[in-house]
Design an enzyme around this catalytic site. Structure first.
Site, short mmCIF file in Angstrom:
data_model
loop_
_atom_site.label_atom_id
_atom_site.label_comp_id
_atom_site.label_asym_id
_atom_site.label_seq_id
_atom_site.Cartn_x
_atom_site.Cartn_y
_atom_site.Cartn_z
N CYS A 256 14.12 -1.24 -21.28
CA CYS A 256 13.45 0.04 -21.03
C CYS A 256 12.32 0.22 -22.04
CB CYS A 256 14.46 1.17 -21.16
SG CYS A 256 13.73 2.82 -21.07
N CYS B 272 18.23 6.52 -20.01
CA CYS B 272 17.22 7.57 -19.80
C CYS B 272 17.43 8.33 -18.49
CB CYS B 272 15.81 6.98 -19.81
SG CYS B 272 15.34 6.26 -21.39
N PRO C 183 0.82 -1.22 0.00
CA PRO C 183 0.00 0.00 0.00
C PRO C 183 0.86 1.26 0.00
CG PRO C 183 -0.69 -1.52 1.73
CD PRO C 183 0.60 -2.03 1.19
N GLU C 184 0.54 2.18 -0.88
CA GLU C 184 1.19 3.49 -0.86
C GLU C 184 0.10 4.52 -0.57
OE1 GLU C 184 4.22 4.15 -3.76
OE2 GLU C 184 4.68 2.03 -3.93
N CYS D 86 16.96 2.98 -15.83
CA CYS D 86 17.51 2.84 -17.18
C CYS D 86 18.79 3.68 -17.26
CB CYS D 86 16.51 3.32 -18.21
SG CYS D 86 17.26 3.41 -19.87
N CYS E 281 13.63 3.21 -24.49
CA CYS E 281 14.80 3.13 -25.38
C CYS E 281 15.31 1.71 -25.59
CB CYS E 281 15.92 4.01 -24.84
SG CYS E 281 16.72 3.31 -23.39
N LYS F 156 0.59 7.46 4.66
CA LYS F 156 0.22 6.04 4.64
C LYS F 156 -0.44 5.60 5.94
CE LYS F 156 4.41 4.89 2.77
NZ LYS F 156 5.41 3.91 2.34
ZN LIG Z 1 15.68 4.04 -21.38
#
Ligand SMILES: [Zn+2]
Length: 258
Positions: A229, A256, A2-3, A253, A232, A51
Protein backbone atom coordinates in the site's frame (compact mmCIF):
# COMPACT_ATOMS: atom_id res chain seq x y z
CA UNK A 1 -9.99 0.41 -20.74
CA UNK A 2 -11.92 3.58 -21.64
CA UNK A 3 -13.84 5.08 -18.76
CA UNK A 4 -16.05 8.18 -18.70
CA UNK A 5 -13.12 10.60 -18.76
CA UNK A 6 -11.69 9.02 -21.93
CA UNK A 7 -15.03 8.93 -23.72
CA UNK A 8 -15.70 12.57 -22.78
CA UNK A 9 -12.40 13.53 -24.40
CA UNK A 10 -13.14 11.52 -27.54
CA UNK A 11 -16.51 13.28 -27.83
CA UNK A 12 -14.82 16.68 -27.53
CA UNK A 13 -12.25 15.78 -30.21
CA UNK A 14 -14.95 14.44 -32.53
CA UNK A 15 -17.12 17.50 -31.92
CA UNK A 16 -14.23 19.89 -32.63
CA UNK A 17 -13.44 18.06 -35.88
CA UNK A 18 -16.97 17.45 -37.19
CA UNK A 19 -19.60 19.80 -35.77
CA UNK A 20 -21.33 21.95 -38.36
CA UNK A 21 -19.90 20.01 -41.30
CA UNK A 22 -21.82 18.21 -44.03
CA UNK A 23 -21.17 14.52 -44.67
CA UNK A 24 -19.81 13.75 -48.14
CA UNK A 25 -19.63 10.06 -47.24
CA UNK A 26 -21.14 7.80 -44.58
CA UNK A 27 -20.51 4.15 -44.05
CA UNK A 28 -21.35 1.79 -41.20
CA UNK A 29 -19.53 -1.51 -41.59
CA UNK A 30 -21.92 -3.59 -39.50
CA UNK A 31 -24.45 -5.84 -41.23
CA UNK A 32 -27.55 -4.30 -39.67
CA UNK A 33 -26.75 -0.78 -40.86
CA UNK A 34 -24.63 -1.50 -43.93
CA UNK A 35 -27.15 0.20 -46.23
CA UNK A 36 -27.71 3.28 -44.04
CA UNK A 37 -26.58 6.48 -45.72
CA UNK A 38 -26.54 9.95 -44.18
CA UNK A 39 -24.51 11.56 -46.97
CA UNK A 40 -25.57 15.20 -47.36
CA UNK A 41 -26.68 15.49 -43.73
CA UNK A 42 -25.11 17.93 -41.25
CA UNK A 43 -23.27 16.71 -38.15
CA UNK A 44 -24.84 18.85 -35.43
CA UNK A 45 -22.80 17.76 -32.44
CA UNK A 46 -20.94 14.90 -30.76
CA UNK A 47 -21.57 14.30 -27.06
CA UNK A 48 -20.78 11.62 -24.51
CA UNK A 49 -23.25 10.09 -22.14
CA UNK A 50 -21.33 8.09 -19.55
CA UNK A 51 -19.23 5.71 -21.62
CA UNK A 52 -21.44 6.06 -24.71
CA UNK A 53 -20.80 8.33 -27.70
CA UNK A 54 -23.54 10.07 -29.64
CA UNK A 55 -22.91 11.64 -33.05
CA UNK A 56 -26.06 13.66 -33.79
CA UNK A 57 -26.39 13.80 -37.56
CA UNK A 58 -29.43 15.16 -39.38
CA UNK A 59 -32.47 13.64 -37.65
CA UNK A 60 -30.44 10.61 -36.54
CA UNK A 61 -28.04 9.64 -33.78
CA UNK A 62 -25.06 7.40 -34.40
CA UNK A 63 -24.61 5.55 -31.11
CA UNK A 64 -21.23 3.95 -30.46
CA UNK A 65 -19.40 2.42 -27.50
CA UNK A 66 -15.66 1.83 -27.30
CA UNK A 67 -15.92 -1.23 -24.99
CA UNK A 68 -12.41 -2.72 -24.67
CA UNK A 69 -10.50 -1.91 -27.85
CA UNK A 70 -12.52 0.76 -29.63
CA UNK A 71 -11.25 4.16 -30.74
CA UNK A 72 -12.08 7.07 -33.03
CA UNK A 73 -9.38 8.65 -35.17
CA UNK A 74 -9.46 11.62 -37.53
CA UNK A 75 -7.48 11.63 -40.79
CA UNK A 76 -7.02 13.97 -43.71
CA UNK A 77 -8.37 12.53 -46.98
CA UNK A 78 -5.92 10.00 -48.41
CA UNK A 79 -3.89 9.73 -45.19
CA UNK A 80 -3.11 6.09 -44.27
CA UNK A 81 -5.20 4.81 -41.33
CA UNK A 82 -2.29 2.80 -39.90
CA UNK A 83 -4.82 0.18 -38.78
CA UNK A 84 -6.34 -2.79 -40.57
CA UNK A 85 -9.18 -1.62 -42.79
CA UNK A 86 -11.39 -4.45 -41.50
CA UNK A 87 -11.25 -2.97 -37.97
CA UNK A 88 -13.24 0.05 -39.18
CA UNK A 89 -16.89 0.07 -38.07
CA UNK A 90 -17.91 3.64 -38.93
CA UNK A 91 -16.44 5.94 -41.58
CA UNK A 92 -17.62 9.56 -41.63
CA UNK A 93 -16.26 11.66 -44.47
CA UNK A 94 -16.50 15.44 -44.90
CA UNK A 95 -14.87 17.74 -47.46
CA UNK A 96 -11.68 18.04 -45.41
CA UNK A 97 -11.39 14.96 -43.19
CA UNK A 98 -12.28 11.36 -42.50
CA UNK A 99 -13.29 10.21 -39.02
CA UNK A 100 -13.07 6.47 -38.46
CA UNK A 101 -14.37 4.41 -35.56
CA UNK A 102 -12.25 1.26 -35.13
CA UNK A 103 -13.24 -1.91 -33.25
CA UNK A 104 -16.29 -0.30 -31.69
CA UNK A 105 -18.23 -2.49 -29.24
CA UNK A 106 -21.55 -0.97 -30.33
CA UNK A 107 -22.33 0.70 -33.66
CA UNK A 108 -25.95 1.57 -34.32
CA UNK A 109 -28.07 4.24 -35.89
CA UNK A 110 -31.34 5.40 -34.30
CA UNK A 111 -33.77 8.20 -35.09
CA UNK A 112 -32.98 11.14 -32.78
CA UNK A 113 -36.33 10.91 -30.99
CA UNK A 114 -35.49 7.31 -30.07
CA UNK A 115 -32.14 8.15 -28.46
CA UNK A 116 -33.57 7.21 -25.07
CA UNK A 117 -33.87 3.60 -26.21
CA UNK A 118 -30.06 3.34 -26.33
CA UNK A 119 -28.94 5.57 -23.42
CA UNK A 120 -32.15 6.15 -21.43
CA UNK A 121 -31.26 3.41 -18.94
CA UNK A 122 -28.16 5.28 -17.76
CA UNK A 123 -28.01 7.00 -14.40
CA UNK A 124 -26.82 10.61 -14.06
CA UNK A 125 -23.62 11.28 -16.02
CA UNK A 126 -20.72 12.37 -13.78
CA UNK A 127 -19.37 14.60 -16.57
CA UNK A 128 -22.75 15.63 -17.97
CA UNK A 129 -24.38 19.05 -17.69
CA UNK A 130 -27.23 17.36 -15.82
CA UNK A 131 -25.14 15.53 -13.19
CA UNK A 132 -27.37 14.93 -10.18
CA UNK A 133 -25.67 13.43 -7.12
CA UNK A 134 -28.94 13.07 -5.21
CA UNK A 135 -30.49 11.01 -7.99
CA UNK A 136 -27.34 8.86 -8.23
CA UNK A 137 -27.51 8.17 -4.48
CA UNK A 138 -31.21 7.31 -4.74
CA UNK A 139 -30.39 4.77 -7.44
CA UNK A 140 -27.41 3.36 -5.50
CA UNK A 141 -29.60 2.77 -2.46
CA UNK A 142 -32.37 1.10 -4.46
CA UNK A 143 -30.26 -2.10 -4.25
CA UNK A 144 -28.91 -1.60 -0.72
CA UNK A 145 -27.16 -4.98 -0.39
CA UNK A 146 -25.02 -4.65 -3.53
CA UNK A 147 -21.32 -4.15 -2.78
CA UNK A 148 -20.19 -0.56 -3.16
CA UNK A 149 -17.65 -1.59 -5.82
CA UNK A 150 -20.24 -3.29 -8.03
CA UNK A 151 -22.80 -0.53 -7.42
CA UNK A 152 -20.34 2.14 -8.60
CA UNK A 153 -19.72 0.18 -11.82
CA UNK A 154 -23.43 -0.21 -12.61
CA UNK A 155 -24.05 2.47 -15.24
CA UNK A 156 -27.77 2.47 -14.36
CA UNK A 157 -26.85 4.06 -11.00
CA UNK A 158 -24.42 6.67 -12.30
CA UNK A 159 -22.63 6.81 -15.62
CA UNK A 160 -18.92 7.11 -16.28
CA UNK A 161 -17.11 4.93 -13.73
CA UNK A 162 -15.10 1.93 -14.90
CA UNK A 163 -12.92 -0.57 -13.11
CA UNK A 164 -10.02 1.76 -12.36
CA UNK A 165 -12.07 4.60 -10.86
CA UNK A 166 -14.21 2.16 -8.83
CA UNK A 167 -11.05 0.70 -7.25
CA UNK A 168 -9.51 4.07 -6.57
CA UNK A 169 -12.66 5.64 -5.15
CA UNK A 170 -13.00 2.84 -2.59
CA UNK A 171 -9.39 3.32 -1.49
CA UNK A 172 -9.47 7.09 -1.17
CA UNK A 173 -12.71 6.94 0.85
CA UNK A 174 -11.36 4.09 3.02
CA UNK A 175 -14.14 1.73 1.93
CA UNK A 176 -13.88 -2.03 1.74
CA UNK A 177 -15.04 -2.73 -1.85
CA UNK A 178 -17.19 -5.66 -0.69
CA UNK A 179 -19.19 -3.71 1.87
CA UNK A 180 -22.87 -3.11 1.11
CA UNK A 181 -23.53 0.24 -0.51
CA UNK A 182 -26.12 0.98 2.20
CA UNK A 183 -23.33 0.73 4.82
CA UNK A 184 -21.26 3.49 3.22
CA UNK A 185 -21.28 6.29 5.78
CA UNK A 186 -20.99 9.30 3.53
CA UNK A 187 -22.35 8.68 0.03
CA UNK A 188 -22.47 12.42 -0.82
CA UNK A 189 -18.71 12.63 -0.16
CA UNK A 190 -18.14 9.57 -2.36
CA UNK A 191 -20.15 11.22 -5.16
CA UNK A 192 -18.18 14.46 -4.78
CA UNK A 193 -14.91 12.56 -5.02
CA UNK A 194 -16.09 10.61 -8.09
CA UNK A 195 -17.08 13.86 -9.80
CA UNK A 196 -13.74 15.45 -8.91
CA UNK A 197 -11.70 12.45 -10.11
CA UNK A 198 -13.39 12.28 -13.51
CA UNK A 199 -13.20 16.03 -14.07
CA UNK A 200 -9.52 16.04 -13.10
CA UNK A 201 -8.82 13.37 -15.73
CA UNK A 202 -11.06 14.42 -18.61
CA UNK A 203 -8.46 16.71 -20.19
CA UNK A 204 -5.33 14.55 -19.85
CA UNK A 205 -4.31 11.38 -21.63
CA UNK A 206 -2.63 9.78 -18.58
CA UNK A 207 -5.25 8.83 -16.02
CA UNK A 208 -4.17 9.37 -12.43
CA UNK A 209 -6.01 9.26 -9.14
CA UNK A 210 -2.91 9.90 -7.04
CA UNK A 211 -2.12 13.21 -8.71
CA UNK A 212 1.21 11.72 -9.85
CA UNK A 213 1.48 11.27 -13.63
CA UNK A 214 4.75 9.31 -13.61
CA UNK A 215 4.52 5.74 -14.98
CA UNK A 216 3.68 3.22 -12.26
CA UNK A 217 2.53 5.92 -9.82
CA UNK A 218 -0.88 6.80 -11.16
CA UNK A 219 -3.03 4.52 -8.99
CA UNK A 220 -3.40 3.74 -5.30
CA UNK A 221 -4.67 0.17 -5.63
CA UNK A 222 -5.89 -0.46 -9.18
CA UNK A 223 -3.67 -3.11 -10.80
CA UNK A 224 -1.47 -3.27 -7.67
CA UNK A 225 -2.74 -6.48 -6.03
CA UNK A 226 0.10 -8.04 -3.97
CA UNK A 227 2.13 -4.83 -3.89
CA UNK A 228 2.60 -2.69 -0.77
CA UNK A 229 0.00 0.00 0.00
CA UNK A 230 1.35 3.44 -0.91
CA UNK A 231 0.01 4.84 2.35
CA UNK A 232 0.81 2.20 4.99
CA UNK A 233 2.95 -0.48 3.30
CA UNK A 234 0.52 -3.35 3.96
CA UNK A 235 0.35 -5.88 1.12
CA UNK A 236 -2.74 -5.21 -1.03
CA UNK A 237 -5.31 -7.98 -1.34
CA UNK A 238 -7.31 -8.72 -4.46
CA UNK A 239 -10.16 -10.73 -5.88
CA UNK A 240 -12.84 -10.54 -8.56
CA UNK A 241 -16.25 -9.02 -7.94
CA UNK A 242 -19.40 -8.63 -10.00
CA UNK A 243 -21.95 -10.71 -11.85
CA UNK A 244 -20.89 -13.84 -13.74
CA UNK A 245 -19.15 -12.97 -17.05
CA UNK A 246 -18.69 -9.37 -15.87
CA UNK A 247 -16.23 -10.07 -13.09
CA UNK A 248 -13.83 -7.21 -12.42
CA UNK A 249 -10.46 -7.15 -10.74
CA UNK A 250 -10.54 -5.42 -7.40
CA UNK A 251 -7.64 -4.65 -5.08
CA UNK A 252 -7.66 -3.09 -1.62
CA UNK A 253 -5.58 -2.43 1.46
CA UNK A 254 -6.82 -4.44 4.46
CA UNK A 255 -5.46 -1.75 6.80
CA UNK A 256 -6.68 1.45 5.08
CA UNK A 257 -10.02 0.06 3.89
CA UNK A 258 -12.29 -1.46 6.50
ZN1 LIG B 1 -2.88 0.91 3.47
Amino acid sequence: MPEGDTVYRVAQQQHAALAGKVLTGFELRVPRFATSDLTGQTIHEVVSRGKHLLHRIGDYTLHTHLKMEGMWRVFTPGEPWRRPEFHARAVLTTADLVSVGFELGITELVPRHEEATVVGHLGPDLLGPDWDAKEAIRRLLASPDTSVFVALLDQRNLAGIGNEFANELCFVRGLLPTQAVSEVKDLPALMKLAERMLHANKARTTRSSTGDLRPGRTSWVHGRRGLPCRRCGTRLLGTELGPELQKRQVAWCPHCQR
